[in-house]
Scaffold this motif. Structure first.
Motif, PDB file in Angstrom:
ATOM      1  N   GLY A   1      28.301  37.892  28.292  1.00  0.00           N
ATOM      2  CA  GLY A   1      28.991  38.898  29.027  1.00  0.00           C
ATOM      3  C   GLY A   1      30.123  38.433  30.024  1.00  0.00           C
ATOM      4  N   ILE A   2      30.588  39.392  30.832  1.00  0.00           N
ATOM      5  CA  ILE A   2      31.557  39.262  31.701  1.00  0.00           C
ATOM      6  C   ILE A   2      31.032  38.972  33.035  1.00  0.00           C
ATOM      7  CG2 ILE A   2      33.544  40.168  32.812  1.00  0.00           C
ATOM      8  CD1 ILE A   2      34.507  41.443  30.250  1.00  0.00           C
ATOM      9  N   GLY A   3      31.618  37.713  33.855  1.00  0.00           N
ATOM     10  CA  GLY A   3      31.230  37.490  35.057  1.00  0.00           C
ATOM     11  C   GLY A   3      32.193  37.678  35.932  1.00  0.00           C
ATOM     12  N   LEU A   4      32.045  37.998  37.467  1.00  0.00           N
ATOM     13  CA  LEU A   4      33.218  37.787  38.248  1.00  0.00           C
ATOM     14  C   LEU A   4      32.625  36.757  39.385  1.00  0.00           C
ATOM     15  CD1 LEU A   4      35.256  39.175  40.080  1.00  0.00           C
ATOM     16  CD2 LEU A   4      33.465  40.676  40.934  1.00  0.00           C
ATOM     17  N   VAL A   5      33.669  35.951  39.575  1.00  0.00           N
ATOM     18  CA  VAL A   5      33.722  34.905  40.652  1.00  0.00           C
ATOM     19  C   VAL A   5      34.793  34.958  41.517  1.00  0.00           C
ATOM     20  CG1 VAL A   5      34.349  33.158  39.204  1.00  0.00           C
ATOM     21  CG2 VAL A   5      33.179  32.506  41.098  1.00  0.00           C
TER      22      VAL A   5
ATOM     23  N   ILE B   1      42.081  33.603  48.261  1.00  0.00           N
ATOM     24  CA  ILE B   1      40.983  33.799  47.345  1.00  0.00           C
ATOM     25  C   ILE B   1      41.416  34.070  45.849  1.00  0.00           C
ATOM     26  CG2 ILE B   1      40.581  36.093  47.766  1.00  0.00           C
ATOM     27  CD1 ILE B   1      37.572  35.737  47.596  1.00  0.00           C
ATOM     28  N   TRP B   2      40.741  33.581  44.793  1.00  0.00           N
ATOM     29  CA  TRP B   2      41.122  33.981  43.262  1.00  0.00           C
ATOM     30  C   TRP B   2      40.130  34.671  42.767  1.00  0.00           C
ATOM     31  CZ3 TRP B   2      45.451  31.961  40.297  1.00  0.00           C
ATOM     32  CH2 TRP B   2      46.229  31.168  41.073  1.00  0.00           C
ATOM     33  N   ILE B   3      40.498  36.106  42.245  1.00  0.00           N
ATOM     34  CA  ILE B   3      39.793  37.002  41.738  1.00  0.00           C
ATOM     35  C   ILE B   3      39.463  36.610  40.315  1.00  0.00           C
ATOM     36  CG2 ILE B   3      39.012  39.399  41.237  1.00  0.00           C
ATOM     37  CD1 ILE B   3      41.363  39.954  43.738  1.00  0.00           C
TER      38      ILE B   3
ATOM     39  N   THR C   1      42.423  35.749  36.199  1.00  0.00           N
ATOM     40  CA  THR C   1      42.563  35.692  37.530  1.00  0.00           C
ATOM     41  C   THR C   1      43.792  35.697  38.236  1.00  0.00           C
ATOM     42  OG1 THR C   1      41.793  33.532  38.760  1.00  0.00           O
ATOM     43  CG2 THR C   1      43.471  33.023  36.875  1.00  0.00           C
ATOM     44  N   GLU C   2      43.414  36.292  39.331  1.00  0.00           N
ATOM     45  CA  GLU C   2      44.548  36.479  40.227  1.00  0.00           C
ATOM     46  C   GLU C   2      44.501  36.301  41.603  1.00  0.00           C
ATOM     47  OE1 GLU C   2      46.221  40.563  39.438  1.00  0.00           O
ATOM     48  OE2 GLU C   2      46.258  41.040  41.714  1.00  0.00           O
ATOM     49  N   ARG C   3      45.615  35.687  42.389  1.00  0.00           N
ATOM     50  CA  ARG C   3      45.383  35.305  43.840  1.00  0.00           C
ATOM     51  C   ARG C   3      45.672  36.075  44.558  1.00  0.00           C
ATOM     52  NH1 ARG C   3      48.257  33.606  47.873  1.00  0.00           N
ATOM     53  NH2 ARG C   3      47.730  31.878  49.293  1.00  0.00           N
ATOM     54  N   ASP C   4      44.838  36.258  45.664  1.00  0.00           N
ATOM     55  CA  ASP C   4      44.884  37.383  46.641  1.00  0.00           C
ATOM     56  C   ASP C   4      44.737  36.784  47.986  1.00  0.00           C
ATOM     57  OD1 ASP C   4      45.441  40.146  47.442  1.00  0.00           O
ATOM     58  OD2 ASP C   4      43.212  40.527  47.269  1.00  0.00           O
ATOM     59  N   GLU C   5      45.303  37.476  49.038  1.00  0.00           N
ATOM     60  CA  GLU C   5      44.886  36.925  50.402  1.00  0.00           C
ATOM     61  C   GLU C   5      45.075  37.904  51.621  1.00  0.00           C
ATOM     62  OE1 GLU C   5      48.925  35.106  52.649  1.00  0.00           O
ATOM     63  OE2 GLU C   5      48.722  34.151  50.844  1.00  0.00           O
TER      64      GLU C   5
ATOM     65  N   ILE D   1      40.401  46.011  45.573  1.00  0.00           N
ATOM     66  CA  ILE D   1      40.172  46.075  44.068  1.00  0.00           C
ATOM     67  C   ILE D   1      39.797  47.581  43.775  1.00  0.00           C
ATOM     68  CG2 ILE D   1      38.540  45.642  42.233  1.00  0.00           C
ATOM     69  CD1 ILE D   1      38.163  42.732  43.319  1.00  0.00           C
ATOM     70  N   ASP D   2      38.983  48.086  44.743  1.00  0.00           N
ATOM     71  CA  ASP D   2      38.575  49.431  44.665  1.00  0.00           C
ATOM     72  C   ASP D   2      39.666  50.669  44.693  1.00  0.00           C
ATOM     73  OD1 ASP D   2      37.017  51.777  44.698  1.00  0.00           O
ATOM     74  OD2 ASP D   2      36.189  51.432  46.628  1.00  0.00           O
ATOM     75  N   TRP D   3      40.620  50.283  45.608  1.00  0.00           N
ATOM     76  CA  TRP D   3      41.767  51.137  45.870  1.00  0.00           C
ATOM     77  C   TRP D   3      42.874  51.002  45.122  1.00  0.00           C
ATOM     78  CZ3 TRP D   3      41.727  49.575  52.145  1.00  0.00           C
ATOM     79  CH2 TRP D   3      40.702  50.292  52.604  1.00  0.00           C
ATOM     80  N   THR D   4      43.279  49.767  44.568  1.00  0.00           N
ATOM     81  CA  THR D   4      44.583  49.618  43.768  1.00  0.00           C
ATOM     82  C   THR D   4      44.103  48.782  42.729  1.00  0.00           C
ATOM     83  OG1 THR D   4      45.332  47.958  45.290  1.00  0.00           O
ATOM     84  CG2 THR D   4      46.028  50.216  45.827  1.00  0.00           C
TER      85      THR D   4
END
Length: 217
Positions: free
Chosen positions: A140-144, A161-163, A176-180, A203-206
């Motif tokens: 299945g799909i995992g989130l790290v 951080i990389w989502i 994968t997407e970089r965020d800070e 992630i929740d908002w946008t």
């Protein structure tokens, strides 16, 4: 030679299509489960903080932040990954693999004096992190969340951080997407844990809406 190239091309197209369909289903169907795998600190660098207690960070505090996110899953909407990914509580939590990886970090190697290290990772580095995880038997799909760096500048703290969403069976990186984010809070755990909190909130908002539009159209 032409036949070989053709076969390789067909294989790559097939694999790419399979990955995109999996991600498309994930965003179209909220019943598709998600496994939260935790925060991978194996590539994280503490930037321009020569006074940091690196042994304590690796031995205790990385684990404390991971446990904070897990414990706050359903008691705080700010850490609610299920809500952020619109899973309607259809989410499993298993941080065993990242805990194992984090336990192998050499505390002598986590300090950096280079500002550029805050933005040094590439997608290939993220794929290597995922490949190093022990995900035997998982599907299945995992989130790290893969931490890249934490730094302080002008009295403020920031974390990169990389989502990352992955196919746990094949260890393929689906997205994968970089965020800070800027950090806030009292104490190392809450202060740097807030980077993850703000990531989940974003992630929740946008971001979830943006990803759903991107991968389902």
């Amino acid at each position: 030679m032409k036949r070989t190239v053709c076969l390789v091309f067909i294989f790559l197209v097939s694999v790419t299509t399979s990955f995109s369909q999996t991600l498309k289903d994930f965003f179209e169907n909220t019943a598709t489960p998600l496994t939260y795998l935790g925060i991978d600190y194996s590539k994280n660098l503490v930037i321009k903080d020569a006074d940091a207690n690196t042994s304590d960070i690796v031995d205790r505090l990385y684990g404390n932040i991971n446990n904070l996110v897990v414990s706050e899953q359903h008691s705080s909407k700010n850490y609610d990954i299920s809500r952020a990914f619109n899973r309607n509580n259809n989410i499993d939590v298993d941080i065993t693999a990242v805990s194992e990886i984090n336990s192998k970090i050499d505390s002598k190697n986590i300090l950096s004096s280079k500002k550029s290290d805050f933005k040094r990772l590439k997608e290939a580095d993220i794929a290597n992190c995922v490949n190093a995880l022990n995900l035997a038997g998982k599907e299945g799909i995992g989130l790290v969340f893969i931490m890249e760096g934490i730094k302080k500048a002008s009295g403020k703290g920031y974390g990169s951080i990389w989502i990352t969403l992955i196919d746990m069976k094949t260890k393929a990186v689906l997205m994968t997407e970089r965020d800070e984010h800027e950090a806030d809070g009292i104490g190392f755990r809450n202060y740097w844990g807030s980077v993850v909190r703000r990531t989940i909130m974003e992630i929740d908002w946008t971001k979830y809406k943006e990803w759903k539009k991107k991968f389902t159209h």
